[in-house]
Enzyme design. Structure first.
Site, PDB file in Angstrom:
ATOM      1  N   GLN A 209      -3.242  -3.775  -2.483  1.00 31.98           N
ATOM      2  CA  GLN A 209      -3.884  -3.826  -3.806  1.00 31.98           C
ATOM      3  C   GLN A 209      -5.348  -4.260  -3.717  1.00 31.98           C
ATOM      4  O   GLN A 209      -6.005  -4.435  -4.753  1.00 31.98           O
ATOM      5  CB  GLN A 209      -3.124  -4.786  -4.729  1.00 31.98           C
ATOM      6  CG  GLN A 209      -1.703  -4.371  -5.013  1.00 31.98           C
ATOM      7  CD  GLN A 209      -1.589  -3.062  -5.798  1.00 31.98           C
ATOM      8  OE1 GLN A 209      -2.534  -2.621  -6.444  1.00 31.98           O
ATOM      9  NE2 GLN A 209      -0.429  -2.443  -5.739  1.00 31.98           N
ATOM     10  N   CYS A 372       8.848  -4.777  -7.106  1.00 27.28           N
ATOM     11  CA  CYS A 372       9.174  -5.015  -5.687  1.00 27.28           C
ATOM     12  C   CYS A 372       8.780  -6.428  -5.287  1.00 27.28           C
ATOM     13  O   CYS A 372       8.269  -6.641  -4.168  1.00 27.28           O
ATOM     14  CB  CYS A 372       8.505  -3.994  -4.771  1.00 27.28           C
ATOM     15  SG  CYS A 372       9.127  -2.337  -5.016  1.00 27.28           S
TER      16      CYS A 372
HETATM   17  N1  PLP Z   1       2.234  -4.314  -0.731  1.00 25.19           N
HETATM   18  C1  PLP Z   1       1.766  -4.338  -1.978  1.00 25.19           C
HETATM   19  C2  PLP Z   1       1.000  -5.542  -2.453  1.00 25.19           C
HETATM   20  C3  PLP Z   1       1.981  -3.258  -2.831  1.00 25.19           C
HETATM   21  O1  PLP Z   1       1.519  -3.281  -4.068  1.00 25.19           O
HETATM   22  C4  PLP Z   1       2.704  -2.137  -2.335  1.00 25.19           C
HETATM   23  C5  PLP Z   1       3.011  -0.999  -3.225  1.00 25.19           C
HETATM   24  O2  PLP Z   1       3.148  -1.138  -4.404  1.00 25.19           O
HETATM   25  C6  PLP Z   1       3.155  -2.164  -1.022  1.00 25.19           C
HETATM   26  C7  PLP Z   1       2.905  -3.263  -0.247  1.00 25.19           C
HETATM   27  C8  PLP Z   1       3.910  -1.007  -0.449  1.00 25.19           C
HETATM   28  O3  PLP Z   1       3.110   0.129  -0.408  1.00 25.19           O
HETATM   29  P1  PLP Z   1       3.703   1.537   0.019  1.00 25.19           P
HETATM   30  O4  PLP Z   1       4.910   1.768  -0.839  1.00 25.19           O
HETATM   31  O5  PLP Z   1       2.607   2.505  -0.244  1.00 25.19           O
HETATM   32  O6  PLP Z   1       4.054   1.451   1.467  1.00 25.19           O
END
Ligand code: PLP
Length: 414
Positions: A209, A372
């Site tokens: 982010q 998440c």
């Molecule tokens: N870390 C953070 C802070 C996130 O916001 C996200 C996705 O929303 C992720 C990790 C995981 O990203 P990705 O699903 O693109 O691997």
């Protein structure tokens, strides 16, 4: 007069910027406030990928013929472009992955299995996305290590005093997010890294982010690993980045085995290719890398300081509008200057999922859920929040539509 002129110029620039995004042009009634989940794509990114497929497409690194060499050149040129955007001088320490999730799993698996032993400690924070929590939790379980979680302050920041108390000479790794996806908090990376360094722990930063929104100088940031996803910064899905310190990457065993990552394969054993190929097993996502490089061009043309200023203006407006609605609670730091991109909130008496459904009727796209980050939701004592997130194409009108929609939901639920 000068201020009015500046505002008019900024509005004109924004209007022409929105015209760069085909989906937003196609659906002008849409108020897309879910950029923290994924960003819309400018035509420049889509065009760059199409142009690559139409001009230089072949499997890279393998062919002796010119077309394959051109494909390799496009891939390696994209790597250098992304490295430049991030302030990384040694482009070979930039590994292309599928995204933040794969980047973090790579470190937790390849480095973690080699370095973390029974009785060691792993420190994460209470605000981590599952992608920067579960890999460390599972590493701790597998190795018999102790997972320690740094608690947060009331306003959703990492409590540095608690972190200092938590980190001990047994701590092998401190993993934390640069910007929280669920709160928007910008964390003090250098201060956290300094605490970890004191005990010689590895510093792993989840920049999913942050990379899309903040000007970065990774060589000067003081972390050992930095991870992010292309799709949140105007690039395509399926491409991400892991930047690591060369000495550590060279020591680390590979994460996945297969083509491209080997030097020699004998019947009994194998040796590994040099960086970055050692960590890029199999056919790479060249079009994704080309698209991500085009996204870097696009962002650099705006300037990351201007991106930040635009988002700060929108967050200010969102805080003000939502703050005036009775029953709204905003999570995370109260000062917009301490946040990036995200406003996470609840409306008393209305489940965030219902709120998001009502907003959708007005064309307002927000995310509702645990984002998440279930450990964080438990700490906030809520099952879910609604999250509005902004980016370069977001307008004040989008944020005003959010405010009107939340008011409407409040009216519906009394
Ligand atoms: N870390 C953070 C802070 C996130 O916001 C996200 C996705 O929303 C992720 C990790 C995981 O990203 P990705 O699903 O693109 O691997």
């Amino acid at each position: 007069m000068t201020t009015l002129k500046a505002v008019a110029q900024a509005q004109a620039a924004l209007a022409s910027r929105r015209a760069d995004f085909p989906l937003l042009v196609k659906f002008p009634e849409l108020h897309y406030l879910d950029s923290a989940a994924t960003a819309q794509k400018p035509a420049a990114v889509l065009d760059a990928m199409r142009e690559y497929y139409e001009t230089d497409y072949a499997n890279p690194h393998r062919g002796a013929y010119d077309l394959s060499a051109r494909s390799t050149e496009r891939y390696e040129r994209a790597r250098k472009r992304v490295a430049k955007f991030l302030g990384v001088r040694d482009a070979d320490t930039l590994i292309f992955t599928r995204g933040t999730t794969e980047s973090l799993n790579l470190v937790a698996t390849a480095w973690g299995r080699a370095k973390v032993k029974s009785g060691d400690e792993i420190v994460v924070t209470g605000m981590e996305h599952h992608a920067n929590f579960v890999p460390w939790q599972q590493l701790a379980i597998a190795q018999g290590a102790d997972l320690r979680i740094c608690e947060l302050t009331e306003d959703g920041r990492i409590d540095l005093d608690r972190l200092r108390a938590l980190v001990t000479p047994k701590t092998r790794v401190v993993a934390f997010s640069h910007v929280s996806n669920a709160l928007g908090t910008i964390n003090p990376v250098r201060d956290i890294a300094a605490v970890a360094r004191k005990v010689g722990a590895l510093v792993v930063c989840d920049g999913a982010q942050a990379a899309p929104h903040l000007a970065l100088d990774l060589d000067a940031l003081g972390v050992d690993f930095y991870a992010f996803s292309g799709h949140k910064m105007l690039g395509p899905m399926g491409i991400g980045v892991l930047v690591g310190r060369r000495e550590i990457l060279e020591f680390m065993p590979p994460y996945q085995m297969g083509g491209d990552m080997i030097e020699f394969v004998y019947d009994e054993t194998s040796t590994w290719n040099v960086l970055p190929h050692k960590f890029e097993a199999g056919t790479p996502n060249v079009a994704g890398a080309v698209g991500l490089a085009a996204a870097c061009d696009y962002l650099d043309a705006i300037g990351m300081a201007a991106v930040r200023a635009h988002e700060q203006m929108l967050l200010e407006l969102a805080h003000k509008m939502l703050g005036e609605i009775p029953g709204v609670r905003i999570y995370g730091p109260a000062a917009v200057a301490d946040k990036s991109g995200v406003v996470s909130f609840t409306l008393e008496g209305v489940h965030p999922h219902d709120l998001a459904t009502i907003l959708d009727e007005d064309g307002v796209c927000v995310r509702a859920g645990h984002h998440c980050a279930q450990p964080l939701m438990r700490r906030l004592k809520v099952p879910a929040t609604a999250r509005a997130s902004v980016y370069v194409y977001t307008t004040a009108e989008d944020v005003e539509a959010l405010g009107r929609g939340v008011e409407r939901a409040r009216g519906m639920f009394g």
